[in-house]
Design a protein around this motif. Structure first.
Motif, PDB file in Angstrom:
ATOM      1  N   LYS A   1       0.978  -1.080  -0.039  1.00 20.82           N
ATOM      2  CA  LYS A   1      -0.012  -0.034  -0.137  1.00 20.82           C
ATOM      3  C   LYS A   1       0.697   1.184   0.051  1.00 20.82           C
ATOM      4  O   LYS A   1       1.713   1.554   0.895  1.00 20.82           O
ATOM      5  CB  LYS A   1      -1.002  -0.074   1.221  1.00 20.82           C
ATOM      6  CG  LYS A   1      -1.908  -1.031   1.070  1.00 20.82           C
ATOM      7  CD  LYS A   1      -2.804  -1.209   2.604  1.00 20.82           C
ATOM      8  CE  LYS A   1      -3.835  -2.333   2.667  1.00 20.82           C
ATOM      9  NZ  LYS A   1      -4.402  -2.120   3.743  1.00 20.82           N
TER      10      LYS A   1
ATOM     11  N   ASP B   1       0.576   6.993  -9.704  1.00 20.66           N
ATOM     12  CA  ASP B   1      -0.594   6.407  -9.171  1.00 20.66           C
ATOM     13  C   ASP B   1      -1.218   5.477  -9.943  1.00 20.66           C
ATOM     14  O   ASP B   1      -1.449   4.151  -9.474  1.00 20.66           O
ATOM     15  CB  ASP B   1      -1.568   7.444  -8.439  1.00 20.66           C
ATOM     16  CG  ASP B   1      -2.612   6.958  -8.017  1.00 20.66           C
ATOM     17  OD1 ASP B   1      -2.639   6.029  -6.830  1.00 20.66           O
ATOM     18  OD2 ASP B   1      -3.814   7.387  -8.347  1.00 20.66           O
ATOM     19  N   GLN B   2      -1.683   5.809 -11.302  1.00 18.88           N
ATOM     20  CA  GLN B   2      -2.190   4.611 -12.360  1.00 18.88           C
ATOM     21  C   GLN B   2      -1.474   3.603 -12.465  1.00 18.88           C
ATOM     22  O   GLN B   2      -1.979   2.661 -12.513  1.00 18.88           O
ATOM     23  CB  GLN B   2      -2.813   5.803 -13.202  1.00 18.88           C
ATOM     24  CG  GLN B   2      -3.990   6.721 -12.907  1.00 18.88           C
ATOM     25  CD  GLN B   2      -5.008   6.059 -12.207  1.00 18.88           C
ATOM     26  OE1 GLN B   2      -5.563   5.043 -12.674  1.00 18.88           O
ATOM     27  NE2 GLN B   2      -5.782   6.585 -11.136  1.00 18.88           N
TER      28      GLN B   2
ATOM     29  N   LYS C   1      -1.298   1.193  -9.752  1.00 12.53           N
ATOM     30  CA  LYS C   1      -2.416   0.440  -9.659  1.00 12.53           C
ATOM     31  C   LYS C   1      -2.469  -0.681 -10.665  1.00 12.53           C
ATOM     32  O   LYS C   1      -3.105  -1.760 -10.393  1.00 12.53           O
ATOM     33  CB  LYS C   1      -3.537   1.391  -9.597  1.00 12.53           C
ATOM     34  CG  LYS C   1      -3.825   2.188  -8.433  1.00 12.53           C
ATOM     35  CD  LYS C   1      -5.091   3.116  -8.698  1.00 12.53           C
ATOM     36  CE  LYS C   1      -5.106   4.125  -7.253  1.00 12.53           C
ATOM     37  NZ  LYS C   1      -6.353   5.102  -7.564  1.00 12.53           N
TER      38      LYS C   1
ATOM     39  N   GLU D   1      -1.740  -1.148  -4.117  1.00 13.27           N
ATOM     40  CA  GLU D   1      -2.838  -0.411  -3.778  1.00 13.27           C
ATOM     41  C   GLU D   1      -2.039   1.040  -3.340  1.00 13.27           C
ATOM     42  O   GLU D   1      -1.533   1.180  -2.644  1.00 13.27           O
ATOM     43  CB  GLU D   1      -3.392  -1.028  -2.438  1.00 13.27           C
ATOM     44  CG  GLU D   1      -4.500  -0.496  -1.786  1.00 13.27           C
ATOM     45  CD  GLU D   1      -5.050  -0.893  -0.660  1.00 13.27           C
ATOM     46  OE1 GLU D   1      -5.879  -0.387  -0.025  1.00 13.27           O
ATOM     47  OE2 GLU D   1      -5.043  -2.416  -0.611  1.00 13.27           O
ATOM     48  N   SER D   2      -2.425   1.760  -4.616  1.00 10.91           N
ATOM     49  CA  SER D   2      -2.156   3.138  -4.513  1.00 10.91           C
ATOM     50  C   SER D   2      -2.857   4.200  -4.156  1.00 10.91           C
ATOM     51  O   SER D   2      -4.064   4.099  -4.743  1.00 10.91           O
ATOM     52  CB  SER D   2      -1.009   3.375  -5.742  1.00 10.91           C
ATOM     53  OG  SER D   2      -0.521   4.624  -5.717  1.00 10.91           O
TER      54      SER D   2
END
Length: 422
Positions: free
Chosen positions: A2, A23-24, A27, A32-33
């Motif tokens: 995470k 972030d994308q 993911k 889990e961002s």
């Protein structure tokens, strides 16, 4: 795993967009961002806003404008911004922060994480990563140390402050940061070697570990067929298009415009160069500035804010020219290569990271306008231009794509997690 990213702005500006891309990408890798930001801009639908509710939003905007207001009245007019970091907001109570395995700090100025609130993060006893996008974290307030070396010691005598001296605001800010950093254990990420070297010279951060992980290139920057792209710009497909940016031209410190004019005048006088076959296209507007005449037909495109259209502009060019002698890596270099347009630039710390001489571009001898012209002429005459263009694009895909950069972050995150007490 995470990961929680902390950034002042979610999806706004260059840094905000970079954070959301990372972030994308994380993911997409099964991580889990989450992004936690101070201010929501309307473009950051995937970001968590720490300032919820009416009063929270008012408070965040007050911090932003108060920080800018006081910085403006206490500093001299300069192109280098300065942050006092008097205003801040705690982030340690947000659920995404408390439940993270790794906390990743990004640009946290403008009233978000002042030194006091940065120190709080260590209370969570989690690995902390901090990406530096400018110099502010390791100086007494400036975001671009330029040629100043005061940050090597304790700051003070700041050239940006109206009232400067041994114990001026830059020294006091430096002292606040020193106290805060003694309570914050973090691993630093620099986007390039130039930044990493500056960090190592700083009195505040020079003893910490520094990893070099460049920013990823947005997927929006991609190549279009050159004839089609030239048609969009209303340029004859037979023209050899030279491109540069107005920002690079008007860099007063290194006389970018005059560098380019000298190089193009040298090029235009060479045998085998028909001036009517060339067209110079400049990203940006003259904005009333008086520039000397260029030897080739010149078009100013004005401000291009849409990245998709900007990609078509880069794709229309046969070469992107960087006439600046600054060591930093210009955004246009990465964007141009991503659109399969080779780059001709001087051999500097920044360009050496991306431009490979005679493979995806040309690195001219530092300060030699004649060699800069030679680089342009080489691309004009080279029959292998399509291969050079493909190599330009390949450089970005193999070294700077979103997936590649996300993987480098993952390796760093995992190494820090593995060092945590079991």
């Amino acid at each position: 795993m995470k990961i929680t990213h902390l950034s002042t702005y979610g999806g706004y500006g260059e840094v905000g967009s970079t954070v959301l891309r990372l972030d994308q990408s994380l993911k997409s890798s099964g991580v889990e961002s989450a992004v936690v930001c101070l201010h929501h801009t309307g473009h950051s639908t995937s970001a968590n806003v720490i300032s919820s509710g009416l009063f929270g939003r008012i408070g965040s905007k007050f911090n932003i404008f108060a920080e800018r207001f006081f910085s403006k009245i206490l500093t001299r007019k300069s192109s280098a911004p300065f942050s006092l970091q008097w205003f801040g907001r705690s982030a340690i109570h947000h659920p995404a922060v408390r439940h993270a395995d790794v906390i990743h700090l990004h640009w946290v100025n403008d009233g978000f994480l002042s030194p006091k609130f940065l120190a709080q993060i260590d209370e969570l006893e989690k690995p902390v990563v901090w990406t530096f996008y400018d110099s502010n974290a390791f100086t007494g307030g400036c975001h671009d140390h330029q040629n100043c070396e005061n940050y090597h010691k304790e700051c003070g005598f700041c050239p940006l402050l109206k009232i400067s001296g041994k114990n001026d605001l830059s020294h006091k800010t430096w002292a606040r940061k020193k106290r805060a950093y003694s309570e914050l254990n973090c691993h630093i990420i620099a986007a390039d070697k130039l930044m990493a070297d500056a960090v190592k010279l700083s009195s505040l951060m020079g003893f910490r570990e520094v990893a070099i992980i460049p920013r990823s290139m947005s997927k929006v920057f991609k190549p279009y067929l050159k004839p089609d792209a030239k048609k969009i710009l209303r340029i004859n497909s037979d023209k050899f298009v030279l491109m540069t940016s107005f920002t690079l031209l008007m860099n007063d410190l290194f006389r970018g415009a005059f560098n380019l004019i000298d190089a193009l005048n040298d090029l235009a006088a060479r045998p085998g160069i028909d001036q009517s076959n060339f067209e110079l296209v400049i990203l940006g507007s003259k904005l009333g500035e008086t520039l000397p005449e260029f030897p080739f037909k010149t078009t100013f495109l004005g401000s291009v804010s849409n990245d998709e259209h900007l990609s078509k502009c880069y794709s229309a060019a046969d070469v992107f020219i960087v006439p600046s002698l600054q060591d930093r890596l210009e955004d246009g270099v990465m964007e141009s290569l991503s659109c399969a347009t080779p780059v001709v630039a001087f051999e500097t710390v920044g360009t050496l990271q991306v431009v490979r001489h005679l493979e995806n571009g040309y690195l001219a001898e530092y300060g030699s306008m004649e060699d800069l012209a030679t680089g342009i002429e080489w691309l004009y005459h080279d029959e292998n231009a399509p291969d050079i263009q493909k190599e330009a694009r390949r450089t970005i895909l193999t070294q700077f794509s979103e997936g590649v950069i996300a993987e480098k972050h993952l390796l760093l995150y995992q190494s820090l997690i593995d060092l945590q007490p079991k």
